[in-house]
Scaffold this motif. Structure first.
Motif, PDB file in Angstrom:
ATOM      1  N   VAL A  65       0.962  -1.150  -0.158  1.00  0.00           N
ATOM      2  CA  VAL A  65      -0.135   0.051   0.066  1.00  0.00           C
ATOM      3  C   VAL A  65       0.918   1.356   0.029  1.00  0.00           C
ATOM      4  N   PHE A  66       0.164   2.314  -0.438  1.00  0.00           N
ATOM      5  CA  PHE A  66       0.787   3.589  -0.462  1.00  0.00           C
ATOM      6  C   PHE A  66       0.873   4.421   0.949  1.00  0.00           C
ATOM      7  N   LYS A  67       1.894   4.952   1.239  1.00  0.00           N
ATOM      8  CA  LYS A  67       1.935   5.985   2.500  1.00  0.00           C
ATOM      9  C   LYS A  67       2.631   7.342   2.076  1.00  0.00           C
ATOM     10  N   SER A  68       1.735   8.381   2.485  1.00  0.00           N
ATOM     11  CA  SER A  68       2.473   9.652   2.280  1.00  0.00           C
ATOM     12  C   SER A  68       2.623  10.395   3.472  1.00  0.00           C
ATOM     13  N   GLY A  69       1.623  11.001   4.253  1.00  0.00           N
ATOM     14  CA  GLY A  69       2.414  11.321   5.750  1.00  0.00           C
ATOM     15  C   GLY A  69       2.407  10.184   6.571  1.00  0.00           C
ATOM     16  N   GLY A  70       1.540   9.133   6.433  1.00  0.00           N
ATOM     17  CA  GLY A  70       1.570   8.223   7.434  1.00  0.00           C
ATOM     18  C   GLY A  70       0.900   8.094   8.559  1.00  0.00           C
ATOM     19  N   VAL A  71       0.019   9.363   8.881  1.00  0.00           N
ATOM     20  CA  VAL A  71      -0.639   9.499   9.962  1.00  0.00           C
ATOM     21  C   VAL A  71      -1.784   8.580  10.248  1.00  0.00           C
ATOM     22  N   ASP A  72      -2.546   8.283   9.134  1.00  0.00           N
ATOM     23  CA  ASP A  72      -3.727   7.334   9.166  1.00  0.00           C
ATOM     24  C   ASP A  72      -3.391   5.525   8.924  1.00  0.00           C
ATOM     25  N   VAL A  73      -2.434   5.857   7.777  1.00  0.00           N
ATOM     26  CA  VAL A  73      -2.082   4.442   7.516  1.00  0.00           C
ATOM     27  C   VAL A  73      -1.440   3.680   8.381  1.00  0.00           C
ATOM     28  N   PHE A  74      -0.532   4.332   9.252  1.00  0.00           N
ATOM     29  CA  PHE A  74       0.332   3.489  10.405  1.00  0.00           C
ATOM     30  C   PHE A  74      -0.528   3.382  11.477  1.00  0.00           C
ATOM     31  N   MET A  96       2.871  16.833   9.288  1.00  0.00           N
ATOM     32  CA  MET A  96       3.089  15.229   8.790  1.00  0.00           C
ATOM     33  C   MET A  96       2.016  15.235   7.704  1.00  0.00           C
ATOM     34  N   SER A  97       0.817  15.497   7.906  1.00  0.00           N
ATOM     35  CA  SER A  97      -0.371  15.126   6.956  1.00  0.00           C
ATOM     36  C   SER A  97      -0.245  15.975   5.771  1.00  0.00           C
ATOM     37  N   THR A  98      -0.356  15.074   4.528  1.00  0.00           N
ATOM     38  CA  THR A  98      -0.193  15.583   3.305  1.00  0.00           C
ATOM     39  C   THR A  98      -1.845  15.835   2.812  1.00  0.00           C
ATOM     40  N   LEU A  99      -2.314  16.721   1.824  1.00  0.00           N
ATOM     41  CA  LEU A  99      -3.526  16.706   1.364  1.00  0.00           C
ATOM     42  C   LEU A  99      -4.003  15.430   0.741  1.00  0.00           C
ATOM     43  N   GLY A 134      -3.246  12.394   1.401  1.00  0.00           N
ATOM     44  CA  GLY A 134      -3.557  11.724   2.388  1.00  0.00           C
ATOM     45  C   GLY A 134      -4.729  11.812   3.125  1.00  0.00           C
ATOM     46  N   ASN A 135      -5.140  13.068   3.335  1.00  0.00           N
ATOM     47  CA  ASN A 135      -6.182  13.802   3.947  1.00  0.00           C
ATOM     48  C   ASN A 135      -7.475  13.207   3.334  1.00  0.00           C
ATOM     49  N   LEU A 136      -7.554  13.219   2.206  1.00  0.00           N
ATOM     50  CA  LEU A 136      -8.591  13.070   1.315  1.00  0.00           C
ATOM     51  C   LEU A 136      -8.807  11.585   1.071  1.00  0.00           C
ATOM     52  N   SER A 144     -12.337  13.633   6.644  1.00  0.00           N
ATOM     53  CA  SER A 144     -11.696  14.934   6.269  1.00  0.00           C
ATOM     54  C   SER A 144     -12.521  16.198   6.245  1.00  0.00           C
ATOM     55  N   SER A 145     -12.230  17.124   7.251  1.00  0.00           N
ATOM     56  CA  SER A 145     -12.814  18.176   7.472  1.00  0.00           C
ATOM     57  C   SER A 145     -12.248  19.282   6.252  1.00  0.00           C
ATOM     58  N   VAL A 146     -11.207  18.999   5.717  1.00  0.00           N
ATOM     59  CA  VAL A 146     -10.609  19.909   4.916  1.00  0.00           C
ATOM     60  C   VAL A 146     -11.457  19.706   3.472  1.00  0.00           C
ATOM     61  N   ILE A 166      -3.008   7.442  -7.977  1.00  0.00           N
ATOM     62  CA  ILE A 166      -2.417   8.115  -7.062  1.00  0.00           C
ATOM     63  C   ILE A 166      -2.896   9.643  -7.547  1.00  0.00           C
ATOM     64  N   ILE A 167      -3.195  10.161  -6.298  1.00  0.00           N
ATOM     65  CA  ILE A 167      -3.830  11.637  -6.499  1.00  0.00           C
ATOM     66  C   ILE A 167      -2.673  12.365  -6.699  1.00  0.00           C
ATOM     67  N   THR A 168      -2.626  13.216  -7.767  1.00  0.00           N
ATOM     68  CA  THR A 168      -1.516  13.900  -7.765  1.00  0.00           C
ATOM     69  C   THR A 168      -1.806  15.484  -7.627  1.00  0.00           C
ATOM     70  N   VAL A 185     -16.999  26.712   9.594  1.00  0.00           N
ATOM     71  CA  VAL A 185     -17.409  26.558  11.009  1.00  0.00           C
ATOM     72  C   VAL A 185     -17.392  25.259  11.346  1.00  0.00           C
ATOM     73  N   LYS A 186     -16.509  24.990  12.358  1.00  0.00           N
ATOM     74  CA  LYS A 186     -16.645  23.392  12.935  1.00  0.00           C
ATOM     75  C   LYS A 186     -16.789  23.358  14.291  1.00  0.00           C
ATOM     76  N   HIS A 187     -17.378  22.147  14.723  1.00  0.00           N
ATOM     77  CA  HIS A 187     -17.713  22.172  16.051  1.00  0.00           C
ATOM     78  C   HIS A 187     -16.945  20.844  16.507  1.00  0.00           C
ATOM     79  N   ASP A 239      -9.620  18.264  18.316  1.00  0.00           N
ATOM     80  CA  ASP A 239     -10.455  17.189  18.213  1.00  0.00           C
ATOM     81  C   ASP A 239     -10.999  17.002  16.727  1.00  0.00           C
ATOM     82  N   TRP A 240     -11.298  16.001  16.317  1.00  0.00           N
ATOM     83  CA  TRP A 240     -12.032  15.739  15.176  1.00  0.00           C
ATOM     84  C   TRP A 240     -13.406  16.531  15.057  1.00  0.00           C
ATOM     85  N   SER A 241     -13.744  16.653  14.093  1.00  0.00           N
ATOM     86  CA  SER A 241     -15.076  17.318  13.784  1.00  0.00           C
ATOM     87  C   SER A 241     -16.287  16.782  14.387  1.00  0.00           C
TER      88      SER A 241
HETATM   89  C1  LIG Z   1      -5.814  13.059  16.396  1.00  0.00           C
HETATM   90  C2  LIG Z   1      -5.868  13.231  14.968  1.00  0.00           C
HETATM   91  C3  LIG Z   1      -6.693  14.329  14.584  1.00  0.00           C
HETATM   92  C4  LIG Z   1      -7.115  14.497  13.272  1.00  0.00           C
HETATM   93  N1  LIG Z   1      -8.130  15.684  13.172  1.00  0.00           N
HETATM   94  C5  LIG Z   1      -8.356  15.934  11.714  1.00  0.00           C
HETATM   95  C6  LIG Z   1      -9.402  16.933  11.352  1.00  0.00           C
HETATM   96  O1  LIG Z   1     -10.080  17.496  12.184  1.00  0.00           O
HETATM   97  N2  LIG Z   1      -9.465  17.193   9.975  1.00  0.00           N
HETATM   98  C7  LIG Z   1      -8.949  16.374   9.132  1.00  0.00           C
HETATM   99  O2  LIG Z   1      -9.173  16.996   7.939  1.00  0.00           O
HETATM  100  N3  LIG Z   1      -8.158  15.523   9.375  1.00  0.00           N
HETATM  101  C8  LIG Z   1      -7.824  15.221  10.655  1.00  0.00           C
HETATM  102  N4  LIG Z   1      -6.931  14.317  11.021  1.00  0.00           N
HETATM  103  C9  LIG Z   1      -6.231  13.595   9.564  1.00  0.00           C
HETATM  104  C10 LIG Z   1      -4.898  13.892   9.360  1.00  0.00           C
HETATM  105  O3  LIG Z   1      -4.597  15.381   9.458  1.00  0.00           O
HETATM  106  C11 LIG Z   1      -4.301  13.495   8.156  1.00  0.00           C
HETATM  107  O4  LIG Z   1      -4.668  14.265   7.099  1.00  0.00           O
HETATM  108  C12 LIG Z   1      -4.770  11.940   7.847  1.00  0.00           C
HETATM  109  O5  LIG Z   1      -4.643  11.087   8.912  1.00  0.00           O
HETATM  110  C13 LIG Z   1      -3.883  11.145   6.755  1.00  0.00           C
HETATM  111  O6  LIG Z   1      -2.935  12.260   6.141  1.00  0.00           O
HETATM  112  P1  LIG Z   1      -1.440  11.332   5.655  1.00  0.00           P
HETATM  113  O7  LIG Z   1      -0.680  12.464   4.643  1.00  0.00           O
HETATM  114  O8  LIG Z   1      -0.599  10.998   6.751  1.00  0.00           O
HETATM  115  O9  LIG Z   1      -2.053  10.240   4.820  1.00  0.00           O
HETATM  116  P2  LIG Z   1      -1.438   8.729   4.954  1.00  0.00           P
HETATM  117  O10 LIG Z   1      -2.006   7.846   6.489  1.00  0.00           O
HETATM  118  O11 LIG Z   1      -0.136   8.625   4.414  1.00  0.00           O
HETATM  119  O12 LIG Z   1      -2.575   7.815   4.038  1.00  0.00           O
HETATM  120  C14 LIG Z   1      -3.782   7.811   4.214  1.00  0.00           C
HETATM  121  C15 LIG Z   1      -4.425   6.841   3.090  1.00  0.00           C
HETATM  122  O13 LIG Z   1      -4.158   7.790   1.872  1.00  0.00           O
HETATM  123  C16 LIG Z   1      -3.553   6.989   1.030  1.00  0.00           C
HETATM  124  N5  LIG Z   1      -2.908   7.816   0.047  1.00  0.00           N
HETATM  125  C17 LIG Z   1      -1.932   8.960   0.673  1.00  0.00           C
HETATM  126  N6  LIG Z   1      -1.556   9.770  -0.232  1.00  0.00           N
HETATM  127  C18 LIG Z   1      -2.117   9.427  -1.502  1.00  0.00           C
HETATM  128  C19 LIG Z   1      -2.099   9.879  -2.687  1.00  0.00           C
HETATM  129  N7  LIG Z   1      -1.338  10.800  -3.057  1.00  0.00           N
HETATM  130  N8  LIG Z   1      -2.943   9.267  -3.869  1.00  0.00           N
HETATM  131  C20 LIG Z   1      -3.506   7.978  -3.341  1.00  0.00           C
HETATM  132  N9  LIG Z   1      -3.893   7.581  -2.082  1.00  0.00           N
HETATM  133  C21 LIG Z   1      -2.977   8.044  -1.439  1.00  0.00           C
HETATM  134  C22 LIG Z   1      -2.835   5.959   1.776  1.00  0.00           C
HETATM  135  O14 LIG Z   1      -2.709   4.804   0.821  1.00  0.00           O
HETATM  136  C23 LIG Z   1      -3.836   5.582   2.834  1.00  0.00           C
HETATM  137  O15 LIG Z   1      -4.774   4.813   2.558  1.00  0.00           O
HETATM  138  C24 LIG Z   1      -6.560  13.869  12.296  1.00  0.00           C
HETATM  139  C25 LIG Z   1      -5.751  13.080  12.553  1.00  0.00           C
HETATM  140  C26 LIG Z   1      -5.393  12.797  13.771  1.00  0.00           C
HETATM  141  C27 LIG Z   1      -4.424  11.615  14.325  1.00  0.00           C
END
Ligand SMILES: Cc1cc2nc3c(=O)[nH]c(=O)nc-3n(C[C@H](O)[C@H](O)[C@H](O)COP(=O)(O)OP(=O)(O)OC[C@H]3O[C@@H](n4cnc5c(N)ncnc54)[C@H](O)[C@@H]3O)c2cc1C
Length: 338
Positions: free
Chosen positions: A36-45, A117-120, A122-124, A175-177, A224-226, A242-244, A251-253
């Motif tokens: 699998v792909f990893k970008s910022g790694g926040v979610d996938v890890f 850490m988080s990439t756009l 990965g966020n989507l 994703s609130s973004v 891959i999202i570019t 506006v987010k609550h 916190d998450w939304s």
């Molecule tokens: C405590 C906490 C609070 C948070 N609060 C919010 C919040 O309020 N609002 C919000 O929007 N987010 C929130 N997040 C999410 C966070 O900001 C990250 O955006 C998100 O976790 C993933 O980003 P990442 O770059 O680390 O992705 P990764 O963990 O690297 O990847 C996530 C997923 O996307 C895939 N992927 C990554 N990049 C691509 C690409 N370019 N093309 C195709 N697939 C891809 C990976 O395979 C994986 O499945 C929160 C996270 C935490 C831990």
């Protein structure tokens, strides 16, 4: 955590050659052992650490050249590379000046450390929020199981869950973004293994549970999202987000809303209104948009729009509080544009 190998992708083609599965496919089919792909790694890890996902290989796309750029011009609008971090978006002045709701949404997402850490991209593509979906012990519909644990009227812990479109799955998109990007009619550019690009409107990027419960976005394994593209704003575009949250710091939304309007002399000419944490995907409220079309931006119309948005809400046993919450933030966001 299982052992996995690490591959440092040098280009898009290189990355696409080394991956063979989306996180979605692995969870749904329980076909752990793929790459699998990893970008910022926040979610996938998170998934890997919890032991829900057991990849054989992680392909790091974070350092692929060219995906970390932001560019803007008045004619073509804004292009944001998939590897741009949320922190970089938060500090970009052109985004703040031209797409205020995006700036506000990013600034309220997660913590400063996480935004670094988080990439756009990965966020989507991050997975939905539901503690049962994210628990190794619960085999829910989204993991090819036979039930939704959150929905249960007595034992279901569903206070954070969906109040709209909550049929088979009641999780919410994380994703609130995306709430703000969708309100600006953004599109997602995706490249496939054959090098072909497709551009998808954000409205069509997310997949509802009714369409396909095994998917949350249209992304397939070999894609891959570019970039994310925002259309050029006109000089009459105004926006607010506006987010609550339960805890103000990170916190998450629990509910968020982005409103983008073409405004002229205190009147709304055209409205785009999107709700986050209301449904399993970011939810465009056509009901609220209709009310605000070509009317004055005032308290009475904002209240009517909020009522209309919530006319489709079907709360679960523990989340009826979200209905007044959304009414209040929708009204607030609309009135910020008056
Ligand atoms: C405590 C906490 C609070 C948070 N609060 C919010 C919040 O309020 N609002 C919000 O929007 N987010 C929130 N997040 C999410 C966070 O900001 C990250 O955006 C998100 O976790 C993933 O980003 P990442 O770059 O680390 O992705 P990764 O963990 O690297 O990847 C996530 C997923 O996307 C895939 N992927 C990554 N990049 C691509 C690409 N370019 N093309 C195709 N697939 C891809 C990976 O395979 C994986 O499945 C929160 C996270 C935490 C831990």
């Amino acid at each position: 955590m299982n052992k996995f190998s690490w591959y440092e992708a040098k280009s898009l083609e290189d990355a696409l050659e080394h991956v063979n599965s989306t996180v979605s496919e692995q969870l749904y089919a329980s076909s752990n052992g793929a790459a699998v792909f990893k970008s910022g790694g926040v979610d996938v890890f998170d998934w890997v650490k919890e032991g829900i996902l057991k990849p054989e290989k992680i392909v790091n796309i974070r350092n692929i050249p060219g995906l970390d750029k932001i560019s803007f011009d008045r004619k073509d609008g804004m292009t944001i590379g998939a590897n741009v971090t949320l922190a970089e978006i938060a500090s970009n002045n052109e985004i703040k000046e031209n797409y205020l709701a995006v700036h506000q949404a990013v600034n309220h997402a997660a913590t400063p450390q996480l935004r670094n850490m988080s990439t756009l991209g990965g966020n989507l593509a991050q997975r939905n929020r539901c503690w049962y979906f994210r628990s190794v012990e619960h085999q829910c519909f989204r993991k090819a199981g036979d039930r939704c644990f959150a929905r249960h009227s007595v034992n279901g812990e569903n206070e954070n869950h969906a109040i709209i479109d909550n049929g088979s799955c009641v999780s919410i998109h994380a994703s609130s973004v995306a709430t703000a990007l969708m309100a600006f009619n953004a599109s997602v550019v995706i490249v496939g293994a054959d090098g072909k690009k497709r551009t998808i409107a954000m409205d069509d990027f997310f997949v509802s549970a009714a369409q396909d419960i095994s998917m949350e976005t249209v992304l397939t394994a070999k894609e891959i999202i570019t970039n994310i593209i925002l259309p050029p704003p006109s000089k009459n575009t105004k926006s607010a987000y506006v987010k609550h949250v339960a805890r103000e710091s990170y916190d998450w939304s629990l509910g968020d809303v982005a409103v983008v309007m073409e405004v002229s002399g205190g009147n709304c000419k055209e409205a785009s209104i999107v709700l986050g944490a209301a449904a399993p995907t970011p939810y465009r409220s056509r009901q609220a948009q209709e009310v605000m079309q070509k009317v004055s931006i005032n308290e009475s119309n904002a209240e009517k729009a909020a009522e209309a948005a919530m006319s489709v809400a079907r709360p679960l046993s523990k989340n009826a509080y979200k209905v007044p919450l959304f009414k209040s933030i929708i009204k607030q966001a609309i009135l910020e544009l008056s």
